[in-house]
Design a protein around this motif. Structure first.
Motif, short mmCIF file in Angstrom:
data_model
loop_
_atom_site.label_atom_id
_atom_site.label_comp_id
_atom_site.label_asym_id
_atom_site.label_seq_id
_atom_site.Cartn_x
_atom_site.Cartn_y
_atom_site.Cartn_z
N GLY B 88 0.82 -1.21 0.00
CA GLY B 88 0.00 0.00 0.00
C GLY B 88 0.85 1.26 0.00
O GLY B 88 0.54 2.23 -0.69
N THR B 89 1.93 1.23 0.78
CA THR B 89 2.80 2.40 0.84
C THR B 89 3.39 2.69 -0.54
O THR B 89 3.36 3.83 -1.01
CB THR B 89 3.93 2.18 1.85
N ILE B 146 -4.18 -0.65 10.70
CA ILE B 146 -4.04 0.76 11.09
C ILE B 146 -3.92 1.62 9.84
O ILE B 146 -4.59 2.64 9.69
CB ILE B 146 -2.77 0.98 11.95
N PHE B 147 -3.10 1.17 8.91
CA PHE B 147 -2.86 1.98 7.71
C PHE B 147 -4.08 2.03 6.81
O PHE B 147 -4.34 3.02 6.14
CB PHE B 147 -1.63 1.46 6.95
N ARG B 148 -4.84 0.95 6.81
CA ARG B 148 -6.05 0.96 6.00
C ARG B 148 -7.02 2.02 6.52
O ARG B 148 -7.57 2.80 5.75
CB ARG B 148 -6.72 -0.42 6.02
N TYR B 149 -7.18 2.07 7.85
CA TYR B 149 -8.09 3.06 8.43
C TYR B 149 -7.56 4.47 8.20
O TYR B 149 -8.32 5.40 7.94
CB TYR B 149 -8.31 2.79 9.92
N LEU B 150 -6.26 4.64 8.30
CA LEU B 150 -5.68 5.96 8.03
C LEU B 150 -5.99 6.38 6.60
O LEU B 150 -6.41 7.51 6.35
CB LEU B 150 -4.15 5.93 8.23
N ALA B 151 -5.85 5.45 5.65
CA ALA B 151 -6.09 5.78 4.25
C ALA B 151 -7.57 6.12 4.03
O ALA B 151 -7.91 7.08 3.34
CB ALA B 151 -5.67 4.63 3.36
N ILE B 152 -8.45 5.33 4.67
CA ILE B 152 -9.89 5.57 4.52
C ILE B 152 -10.26 6.96 5.03
O ILE B 152 -11.07 7.66 4.43
CB ILE B 152 -10.69 4.49 5.30
N ASN B 153 -9.60 7.37 6.11
CA ASN B 153 -9.99 8.62 6.74
C ASN B 153 -9.16 9.82 6.32
O ASN B 153 -9.31 10.90 6.88
CB ASN B 153 -9.94 8.46 8.27
N SER B 154 -8.28 9.62 5.36
CA SER B 154 -7.45 10.74 4.95
C SER B 154 -8.00 11.36 3.67
O SER B 154 -8.15 10.70 2.65
CB SER B 154 -6.01 10.26 4.73
N ASN B 155 -8.30 12.67 3.72
CA ASN B 155 -8.79 13.35 2.53
C ASN B 155 -7.70 13.50 1.49
O ASN B 155 -7.96 13.40 0.29
CB ASN B 155 -9.34 14.73 2.90
N THR B 156 -6.48 13.74 1.97
CA THR B 156 -5.36 13.89 1.03
C THR B 156 -5.19 12.62 0.20
O THR B 156 -4.79 12.68 -0.95
CB THR B 156 -4.03 14.11 1.78
N PRO B 264 -7.83 2.05 -0.44
CA PRO B 264 -7.41 1.59 0.90
C PRO B 264 -7.26 0.08 1.05
O PRO B 264 -6.54 -0.37 1.94
CB PRO B 264 -8.53 2.12 1.82
N SER B 265 -7.90 -0.70 0.18
CA SER B 265 -7.78 -2.16 0.34
C SER B 265 -6.33 -2.61 0.12
O SER B 265 -5.95 -3.70 0.54
CB SER B 265 -8.70 -2.88 -0.64
N LEU B 266 -5.55 -1.75 -0.53
CA LEU B 266 -4.15 -2.12 -0.75
C LEU B 266 -3.36 -2.15 0.55
O LEU B 266 -2.24 -2.63 0.60
CB LEU B 266 -3.49 -1.15 -1.74
N PHE B 267 -3.93 -1.58 1.60
CA PHE B 267 -3.29 -1.65 2.91
C PHE B 267 -3.88 -2.79 3.75
O PHE B 267 -3.44 -3.03 4.87
CB PHE B 267 -3.52 -0.35 3.69
N GLY B 268 -4.93 -3.45 3.24
CA GLY B 268 -5.75 -4.30 4.09
C GLY B 268 -5.20 -5.68 4.40
O GLY B 268 -4.32 -6.19 3.72
#
Ligand SMILES: Nc1ncnc2c1ncn2[C@@H]1O[C@H](COP(=O)(O)OP(=O)(O)OP(=O)(O)O)[C@@H](O)[C@H]1O
Ligand SMILES: [Mg+2]
Lengths: 261, 343
Positions: B88-89, B146-156, B264-268
């Motif tokens: 994901g990164t 954690i990273f998936r949720y960060l990605a879901i909630n990040s507007n950027t 975000p699934s790429l972090f999942g």
């Protein structure tokens, strides 16, 4: 010839309430074979763990070749020239005999991922040197014909020999053997004694933890006796055999000093 | 005495087998190349469906990831259910940089993604030197979620929808999808990814048989003994996860560059498990196995979907067969299809 190689000053280790090692003052000279004997749980293996940095001591100091090495990391201590075998054999089980020994060359080589990827000159030289060292160490303990065997498939006695070969491959000055004769048949014990004698005559210093009294009395230059974490005696084999404190310690455990306790 | 001799020869037979494996892989790769360029030789240029090539590209991308996780879950030996963090990164770094900054091209974004992934792997190394391997399963799993949720909630980063419009990479100013002498828009990816997979195979092979690889083997087999041999166990654990993360990150970047989207699934955890499964099916510590595993897990569902359409099944047979396949492989070949037996 009686230059001190390693010594400890009041070396101590407590596990919770138990003093596994208590104020141990110990030394070994260059080329010497010193045996450590003592009843089960008397702190012999703990002493090795302290010397090799696997366990941190709670007090005291360790001096090796005149330098204070207390608190050094295990890999640093190996590099300085102390190597060991393990009471409960710790070979790299799924790897071959040769690979087990080659791993021990780690502390004497330095090629990096870069060298490995491009097969640099350094990589080639080190591979050759390692191959020689592997041959030499296998022959030293007499397992050269088992080169490609998986370590776990070796008979018990040979696993112990492989541990010695592996310890030898680190180019040590001092070798710590933890009950190397355990599980060996009489013939293998004879071979083991030859190996230890050869180590000593080749200039290695050897500390030997051993319950087999025949082995100890035959090859040790000096014997240290541990009991309840303390060193209770130190002297020539003949002195130890007659030492009343030692006999007391062993009799207290229900065994005699020249039995196989 | 005779028996001993027989078992003495065994490893050499193993070596032969390894050689045969290398040849087999080469043959498969050559066949793939041939199929891909078959279009060149036919007047209509439509023998090989573009969809087939899509599947090949995705398989190659996952091969990179699978070779990546092999350094950690194979050679160092700890199970990771968190490698999507690095996938994901890679994907998001490429997505963000190539869409937001016109000056940064795809190739530079790969390098930056690798650097980010290396940094993000350090907490895993830190945890790994403090807890047992079995706890690392849970820790790595939690880490990627954690990273998936960060990605879901990040507007950027585009929230749930992720980022779209990622430009396809360019080589010498030419879009990789529009190289004039290649028949389809996938062929450029196929060639480059094959080169990367080939390089990684060589890289892995050489590292594994070197001082570094031997040190990793020692750490995997017995940490205490490894210390006694002078191996800095913590440093090598760190090296394994960093190498692993960096390689997986490259896969992520290519995924973004190829599909032109990152979500975000790429972090999942699902992707993490998929990457880990590829390695286990193919065989931990097997280079050809890691690649084969990736191809199986990517191609089989596509194949079955085709069968489903063909015979008009009302459900996707993959979900049943996938589980069944895992159970069967783990029961009869626990070391993986191309892995070596432990005992
Ligand atoms: N890691 C540890 N944690 C707690 N206690 C320990 C630990 N290691 C050793 N001990 C205790 O320290 C004491 C000395 O153990 P040690 O293994 O050094 O004895 P030993 O002389 O080698 O015995 P043996 O002859 O059975 O090998 C024992 O009471 C043991 O239970
Ligand atoms: Mg002991």
């Amino acid at each position: 010839m009686s230059e001190v190689l390693l010594s400890t000053q009041n070396l101590s280790k407590s596990f919770g309430g138990i003093m596994a090692n208590k104020d141990i003052n110990f030394h070994i000279n260059r080329g010497e074979i010193v045996a450590i004997i003592g009843p089960n749980g008397s702190g012999k293996t703990t002493f090795y763990n302290l010397l090799t940095g696997i366990t941190r001591c709670s007090g005291g100091t360790i001096t090796f070749e005149g330098k204070n090495i207390t608190g050094k990391k295990p890999q640093e201590i190996t590099k300085l020239g102390i190597s060991r075998t393990f009471q409960n054999i710790r070979l790299f089980g799924t790897l071959s005999v040769a690979q087990n020994i080659e791993i021990a060359r780690h502390c004497r080589t330095s090629s990096t991922m870069w060298d490995a990827l491009w097969h640099t000159k350094k990589y080639g030289t080190e591979k050759e040197e390692n191959a020689e060292a592997v041959e030499r160490c296998m022959e030293y303990v007499g397992i050269a014909d088992k080169k490609d065997w998986k370590a776990t498939n070796l008979p018990y006695g040979m696993q112990r020999k492989l541990e010695i070969a592996r310890a030898l491959a680190t180019d040590p000055k001092l070798i710590l053997l933890d009950e190397p004769a355990a599980g060996m048949n009489p013939k293998e014990k004879e071979e083991l004694m030859d190996i230890i004698r050869k180590l000593s005559s080749d200039g290695y210093s050897v500390i030997l933890i051993e319950h087999a009294m025949r082995v100890v009395m035959n090859i040790a230059d000096r014997i240290s006796v541990f009991n309840y974490g303390e060193k209770i005696a130190d002297g020539l084999p003949t002195e130890i055999r007659e030492n009343p404190v030692v006999i007391q310690a062993y009799l207290g455990k229900g065994a005699s000093a020249d039995g196989n306790a | 005495m005779k028996k001993i001799h027989i078992s003495l020869r065994k490893p050499q037979a193993g070596e032969l087998k390894a050689n045969r494996k290398v040849i087999a892989v080469c043959v498969v790769l050559a066949a793939m190349l041939f199929i891909c360029f078959l279009d060149d030789f036919t007047p209509s240029g439509r023998v090989i469906p573009n969809y087939f090539k899509y599947v090949i590209v995705v398989s190659l991308i996952y091969s990179v990831a699978s070779l990546g996780i092999n350094f950690y879950s194979g050679y160092q030996g700890d199970t990771s259910l968190g490698h999507a963090v690095f996938f994901g990164t890679g994907a998001y770094v490429t997505a963000y940089l190539t869409t937001q900054f016109s000056g940064i091209n795809f190739w530079a974004s790969i390098l930056i993604g690798m650097a980010f992934s290396a940094v993000l792997s350090l907490p895993v190394a830190w945890a790994g030197s403090r807890v047992k391997g079995s706890f690392m399963v849970v820790i790595t799993y939690g880490y990627c979620e954690i990273f998936r949720y960060l990605a879901i909630n990040s507007n950027t980063l585009g929230g749930t929808a992720g980022m779209a419009g990622i430009p396809s990479p360019k080589i010498f100013g030419v879009r990789i999808t529009k190289i004039p002498w290649l028949p389809s828009n996938k062929d450029g990816f196929i060639l480059i990814l094959m080169a990367i997979v080939g390089f990684l195979a060589l890289f892995t092979y050489r590292i594994v048989n070197s001082r570094v690889g031997y040190a990793l083997a020692a750490v995997r087999e017995d940490e205490i003994a490894a210390y006694a041999m002078g191996v800095n166990v913590k440093a090598y654990k760190r090296l394994a996860i960093i190498t692993s993360a960096v390689i997986t990150s490259v896969a992520g970047s290519f995924y973004a560059g190829f599909t032109n989207v990152a979500d975000p699934s790429l972090f999942g955890a699902t992707l993490s498990i998929t990457i880990f499964t590829m390695l286990v099916i193919g065989g931990r510590r097997s280079i050809s196995g890691a690649i084969l595993g990736a191809f199986i897990v990517v191609i089989c569902p596509e194949l079955l979907r085709y069968v489903q359409d063909l015979i008009g099944l009302p459900f996707d047979p993959w979900y049943i067969l996938y589980g069944l396949m895992l159970v069967i492989i783990m029961r009869f070949k626990p070391e993986g299809l191309l892995g070596t037996k432990e005992s």
